[in-house]
Design a protein around this motif. Structure first.
Motif, PDB file in Angstrom:
ATOM      1  N   ARG A  22     -15.915 -24.751  58.224  1.00 29.68           N
ATOM      2  CA  ARG A  22     -15.863 -26.200  58.027  1.00 29.68           C
ATOM      3  C   ARG A  22     -17.157 -26.875  58.476  1.00 29.68           C
ATOM      4  O   ARG A  22     -17.659 -27.783  57.802  1.00 29.68           O
ATOM      5  CB  ARG A  22     -14.671 -26.792  58.787  1.00 29.68           C
ATOM      6  N   ARG A  23     -17.685 -26.416  59.616  1.00 32.27           N
ATOM      7  CA  ARG A  23     -18.941 -26.982  60.127  1.00 32.27           C
ATOM      8  C   ARG A  23     -20.083 -26.703  59.146  1.00 32.27           C
ATOM      9  O   ARG A  23     -20.912 -27.572  58.867  1.00 32.27           O
ATOM     10  CB  ARG A  23     -19.253 -26.382  61.493  1.00 32.27           C
ATOM     11  N   ARG A  24     -20.115 -25.488  58.619  1.00 34.51           N
ATOM     12  CA  ARG A  24     -21.143 -25.113  57.664  1.00 34.51           C
ATOM     13  C   ARG A  24     -21.029 -25.945  56.380  1.00 34.51           C
ATOM     14  O   ARG A  24     -22.025 -26.405  55.816  1.00 34.51           O
ATOM     15  CB  ARG A  24     -21.001 -23.633  57.336  1.00 34.51           C
ATOM     16  N   ARG A  25     -19.799 -26.181  55.952  1.00 41.56           N
ATOM     17  CA  ARG A  25     -19.574 -26.966  54.749  1.00 41.56           C
ATOM     18  C   ARG A  25     -20.059 -28.401  54.941  1.00 41.56           C
ATOM     19  O   ARG A  25     -20.687 -28.985  54.054  1.00 41.56           O
ATOM     20  CB  ARG A  25     -18.089 -26.944  54.388  1.00 41.56           C
ATOM     21  N   ARG A  26     -19.770 -28.959  56.130  1.00 35.72           N
ATOM     22  CA  ARG A  26     -20.234 -30.324  56.406  1.00 35.72           C
ATOM     23  C   ARG A  26     -21.751 -30.396  56.420  1.00 35.72           C
ATOM     24  O   ARG A  26     -22.349 -31.351  55.927  1.00 35.72           O
ATOM     25  CB  ARG A  26     -19.668 -30.817  57.753  1.00 35.72           C
ATOM     26  N   LEU A  27     -22.391 -29.364  57.000  1.00 31.84           N
ATOM     27  CA  LEU A  27     -23.859 -29.324  57.034  1.00 31.84           C
ATOM     28  C   LEU A  27     -24.423 -29.281  55.623  1.00 31.84           C
ATOM     29  O   LEU A  27     -25.382 -29.997  55.304  1.00 31.84           O
ATOM     30  CB  LEU A  27     -24.329 -28.101  57.826  1.00 31.84           C
ATOM     31  N   GLU A  28     -23.837 -28.459  54.751  1.00 33.28           N
ATOM     32  CA  GLU A  28     -24.334 -28.362  53.384  1.00 33.28           C
ATOM     33  C   GLU A  28     -24.108 -29.660  52.621  1.00 33.28           C
ATOM     34  O   GLU A  28     -24.963 -30.080  51.830  1.00 33.28           O
ATOM     35  CB  GLU A  28     -23.656 -27.181  52.673  1.00 33.28           C
ATOM     36  N   ALA A  69     -33.323 -34.932  65.258  1.00 33.00           N
ATOM     37  CA  ALA A  69     -32.552 -35.945  65.997  1.00 33.00           C
ATOM     38  C   ALA A  69     -32.671 -37.315  65.353  1.00 33.00           C
ATOM     39  O   ALA A  69     -31.813 -38.183  65.548  1.00 33.00           O
ATOM     40  CB  ALA A  69     -33.020 -35.995  67.448  1.00 33.00           C
ATOM     41  N   HIS A  70     -33.723 -37.515  64.564  1.00 29.02           N
ATOM     42  CA  HIS A  70     -33.985 -38.823  63.969  1.00 29.02           C
ATOM     43  C   HIS A  70     -33.897 -38.800  62.442  1.00 29.02           C
ATOM     44  O   HIS A  70     -33.588 -39.816  61.832  1.00 29.02           O
ATOM     45  CB  HIS A  70     -35.369 -39.311  64.389  1.00 29.02           C
ATOM     46  N   HIS A  71     -34.207 -37.646  61.839  1.00 26.00           N
ATOM     47  CA  HIS A  71     -34.186 -37.523  60.377  1.00 26.00           C
ATOM     48  C   HIS A  71     -33.656 -36.141  60.031  1.00 26.00           C
ATOM     49  O   HIS A  71     -33.934 -35.168  60.728  1.00 26.00           O
ATOM     50  CB  HIS A  71     -35.597 -37.655  59.775  1.00 26.00           C
ATOM     51  N   THR A  72     -32.931 -36.035  58.923  1.00 24.99           N
ATOM     52  CA  THR A  72     -32.510 -34.723  58.433  1.00 24.99           C
ATOM     53  C   THR A  72     -33.632 -34.172  57.569  1.00 24.99           C
ATOM     54  O   THR A  72     -33.677 -34.392  56.352  1.00 24.99           O
ATOM     55  CB  THR A  72     -31.201 -34.819  57.639  1.00 24.99           C
ATOM     56  N   VAL A  73     -34.558 -33.483  58.210  1.00 20.45           N
ATOM     57  CA  VAL A  73     -35.730 -32.967  57.506  1.00 20.45           C
ATOM     58  C   VAL A  73     -35.395 -31.662  56.791  1.00 20.45           C
ATOM     59  O   VAL A  73     -35.686 -31.482  55.607  1.00 20.45           O
ATOM     60  CB  VAL A  73     -36.893 -32.744  58.495  1.00 20.45           C
ATOM     61  N   LEU A  74     -34.772 -30.752  57.518  1.00 21.20           N
ATOM     62  CA  LEU A  74     -34.366 -29.464  56.961  1.00 21.20           C
ATOM     63  C   LEU A  74     -32.849 -29.412  56.851  1.00 21.20           C
ATOM     64  O   LEU A  74     -32.138 -29.993  57.677  1.00 21.20           O
ATOM     65  CB  LEU A  74     -34.860 -28.320  57.852  1.00 21.20           C
ATOM     66  N   GLY A  75     -32.359 -28.710  55.843  1.00 19.69           N
ATOM     67  CA  GLY A  75     -30.919 -28.569  55.673  1.00 19.69           C
ATOM     68  C   GLY A  75     -30.588 -27.222  55.075  1.00 19.69           C
ATOM     69  O   GLY A  75     -31.468 -26.391  54.834  1.00 19.69           O
ATOM     70  N   ILE A  76     -29.303 -27.012  54.831  1.00 17.92           N
ATOM     71  CA  ILE A  76     -28.833 -25.783  54.203  1.00 17.92           C
ATOM     72  C   ILE A  76     -28.187 -26.157  52.876  1.00 17.92           C
ATOM     73  O   ILE A  76     -27.261 -26.962  52.824  1.00 17.92           O
ATOM     74  CB  ILE A  76     -27.808 -25.045  55.087  1.00 17.92           C
ATOM     75  N   ILE A  77     -28.692 -25.565  51.793  1.00 20.51           N
ATOM     76  CA  ILE A  77     -28.164 -25.778  50.447  1.00 20.51           C
ATOM     77  C   ILE A  77     -27.836 -24.423  49.825  1.00 20.51           C
ATOM     78  O   ILE A  77     -28.710 -23.554  49.770  1.00 20.51           O
ATOM     79  CB  ILE A  77     -29.177 -26.519  49.539  1.00 20.51           C
ATOM     80  N   SER A  78     -26.589 -24.250  49.411  1.00 22.80           N
ATOM     81  CA  SER A  78     -26.162 -22.992  48.785  1.00 22.80           C
ATOM     82  C   SER A  78     -26.502 -21.781  49.643  1.00 22.80           C
ATOM     83  O   SER A  78     -26.961 -20.739  49.147  1.00 22.80           O
ATOM     84  CB  SER A  78     -26.793 -22.843  47.386  1.00 22.80           C
ATOM     85  N   GLY A  79     -26.322 -21.946  50.941  1.00 20.07           N
ATOM     86  CA  GLY A  79     -26.510 -20.824  51.855  1.00 20.07           C
ATOM     87  C   GLY A  79     -27.944 -20.518  52.219  1.00 20.07           C
ATOM     88  O   GLY A  79     -28.209 -19.520  52.899  1.00 20.07           O
ATOM     89  N   ARG A  80     -28.907 -21.364  51.808  1.00 16.96           N
ATOM     90  CA  ARG A  80     -30.311 -21.127  52.121  1.00 16.96           C
ATOM     91  C   ARG A  80     -30.930 -22.398  52.694  1.00 16.96           C
ATOM     92  O   ARG A  80     -30.547 -23.504  52.331  1.00 16.96           O
ATOM     93  CB  ARG A  80     -31.094 -20.720  50.859  1.00 16.96           C
ATOM     94  N   ALA A  81     -31.905 -22.230  53.585  1.00 12.41           N
ATOM     95  CA  ALA A  81     -32.598 -23.375  54.169  1.00 12.41           C
ATOM     96  C   ALA A  81     -33.464 -24.043  53.125  1.00 12.41           C
ATOM     97  O   ALA A  81     -34.002 -23.393  52.217  1.00 12.41           O
ATOM     98  CB  ALA A  81     -33.450 -22.933  55.349  1.00 12.41           C
ATOM     99  N   GLU A  82     -33.602 -25.367  53.243  1.00  7.97           N
ATOM    100  CA  GLU A  82     -34.397 -26.125  52.280  1.00  7.97           C
ATOM    101  C   GLU A  82     -34.980 -27.360  52.954  1.00  7.97           C
ATOM    102  O   GLU A  82     -34.357 -27.957  53.835  1.00  7.97           O
ATOM    103  CB  GLU A  82     -33.522 -26.540  51.093  1.00  7.97           C
ATOM    104  N   LEU A  83     -36.193 -27.736  52.545  1.00  5.86           N
ATOM    105  CA  LEU A  83     -36.810 -28.979  53.019  1.00  5.86           C
ATOM    106  C   LEU A  83     -36.190 -30.117  52.214  1.00  5.86           C
ATOM    107  O   LEU A  83     -36.628 -30.424  51.109  1.00  5.86           O
ATOM    108  CB  LEU A  83     -38.326 -28.918  52.816  1.00  5.86           C
ATOM    109  N   VAL A  84     -35.157 -30.753  52.774  1.00  8.87           N
ATOM    110  CA  VAL A  84     -34.382 -31.727  52.001  1.00  8.87           C
ATOM    111  C   VAL A  84     -34.973 -33.130  52.063  1.00  8.87           C
ATOM    112  O   VAL A  84     -34.684 -33.966  51.219  1.00  8.87           O
ATOM    113  CB  VAL A  84     -32.907 -31.761  52.473  1.00  8.87           C
TER     114      VAL A  84
END
Length: 432
Positions: A22-28, A69-84
């Motif tokens: 669930r945590r991973r899904r929210r992050l994606e 802490a201030h911006h969501t710079v990096l994220g996880i998309i489809s199981g891989r890290a991405e510069l979002v």
């Protein structure tokens, strides 16, 4: 008995698995929302490129990014890290350091937007032996990186020995973060050094608008120790540096502009508007903002045209045109609109603000919604007159009433000066 053991250990494991999923899904989901909101944003400086064939999606880079802490710079998309959110990346490089599978490369520029960078060695030495480059001039927009580069370059210089006869060991050109750190390091190493600054302490930071938030990260500077600012503003940071200048006794020659650097036997001759200096080494910490990109249109030399915003309140009651599509332009337009101007027009030649941070785009949208600002995309200034400005938008000309013009179209690399002293420059399109 076996069933009881399975229950005792199996239920907590199942609960942990459900929590993790669930945590991973929210992050994606959050990462996808941020990527959608940033559109085609482009990174402003050094940034990561992630190899999806190597990335294992562990999220270590996401956690390590100091900006998270201030911006969501990096994220996880489809199981891989991405510069979002590329526009919010300011080049910490922490993501590359923590990646366990070496899936991250730090690069300058992109396929769409090239960045001119002087060619330097890992020791920050240019293609002219003895001339070093540090800070924003070398593509580093982060204050922490500039401080570290200034310090490290001087440590290399100190390790090569002293100048002979009466010459200086080093001339530092520029007193921004990199130059100030270099001057302090030179003093700590007891080098014979002169630091020259054509304006004021702080370099590009001094040129920021009043009250601008300055994101910094911890750095260790000789004679000062650990410098640890986060979310501080321009005034507080400059005051800290002024106090450090007074405390350490480091000497900086202000209002002294360098006009030429010439190689000669044993080093270089640095000629300024006041004097000549002979030194074994030269460190260029001059930044990029000092050479503003101009529009090249009639009327640009009028007194009402400026290239940086210092105090938004000076435009209260005026009709103001801001030109540009990067963070400095959006910050200037929003600040002026919020300081009581009669109206702000923001003109940008592009279709989207792809170089600006999400927070600045939101500020502009709020001003537009409040009726304080008009945004003209795909427009170009064609003529500036004392009381009006003419813009071309598509196939039509638009004439607006105007009291002041702020051109925030970015700074250009001082290529002529670099070529004059022999330094090679290359354009980076998403390469290291």
């Amino acid at each position: 008995m076996d069933a009881l053991v399975y229950l005792i250990y199996g239920i907590p494991c199942a609960l942990l698995l459900v929590w993790h999923v669930r945590r991973r899904r929210r992050l994606e989901q959050r990462s996808a929302r941020v990527r959608e909101s940033t559109g085609s944003a482009e990174p402003a400086s050094l940034h990561p490129v992630i190899d999806p064939s190597r990335c294992i999606g562990c999220g270590s880079c996401v956690k390590a990014c100091p900006e998270q802490a201030h911006h969501t710079v990096l994220g996880i998309i489809s199981g891989r890290a991405e510069l979002v959110s590329p526009g919010d990346c300011i080049g910490h490089g922490a993501c590359k350091t923590v990646c366990p599978v070496e899936a991250i490369t730090l690069v300058f520029g992109s396929e769409r937007r090239g960045v001119d960078i002087p060619v330097v060695s890992p020791a920050f030495e240019s293609t002219v032996p003895g001339i070093f480059v540090a800070g924003e001039l070398g593509g580093m927009g982060l204050i922490r990186n500039a401080l570290e580069q200034g310090k490290q370059a001087v440590e290399v210089i100190a390790g090569r020995g002293r100048a002979v006869a009466a010459g200086l060991d080093l001339v530092v050109i520029g007193a921004g973060p990199a130059g100030f750190a270099a001057a302090l390091t030179a003093q700590s190493k007891r080098l014979r050094c002169v630091t020259l600054e054509q304006e004021s302490l702080g370099g590009s930071v001094f040129q920021y608008p009043r009250g601008k938030l300055v994101m910094t990260a911890p750095a260790t500077v000789p004679l000062l120790g650990k410098v640890n600012f986060r979310q501080t503003n321009k005034e507080d940071l400059l005051q800290f540096w002024r106090d450090a200048e007074r405390k350490t006794g480091v000497k900086i020659n202000y209002q002294e502009r360098v006009e030429d650097v010439v190689r000669e036997e044993g080093g270089f001759k640095v000629r300024t508007n006041r004097a000549e200096y002979r030194a074994r080494n030269v460190l260029l910490a001059i930044g990029r903002r000092g050479t503003p990109r101009k529009l090249g249109v009639p009327g640009e030399d009028l007194p009402k045209v400026v290239y940086r915003l210092i105090d938004p309140e000076q435009y209260a009651g005026q009709e103001v045109l801001v030109v540009g599509g990067g963070d400095s332009a959006l910050e200037a337009a929003a600040s002026v609109a919020g300081a009581g101007s009669r109206g702000v027009v923001l003109s940008y030649r592009g279709e989207t603000f792809d170089r600006a941070k999400a927070a600045n785009r939101e500020r502009v949208q709020a001003c537009v919604t409040a009726g304080k600002m008009r945004v003209m995309m795909t427009s170009n200034v064609v003529n500036i007159e004392p009381e009006r400005v003419t813009l071309q938008q598509g196939d039509r000309e638009v004439v607006i009433r105007n009291d002041a013009v702020i051109v925030s179209a970015g700074g250009v690399l001082p290529s002529d000066f670099l070529r004059q002293i022999g330094i090679s420059v290359e354009t980076k399109h998403g390469t290291a």
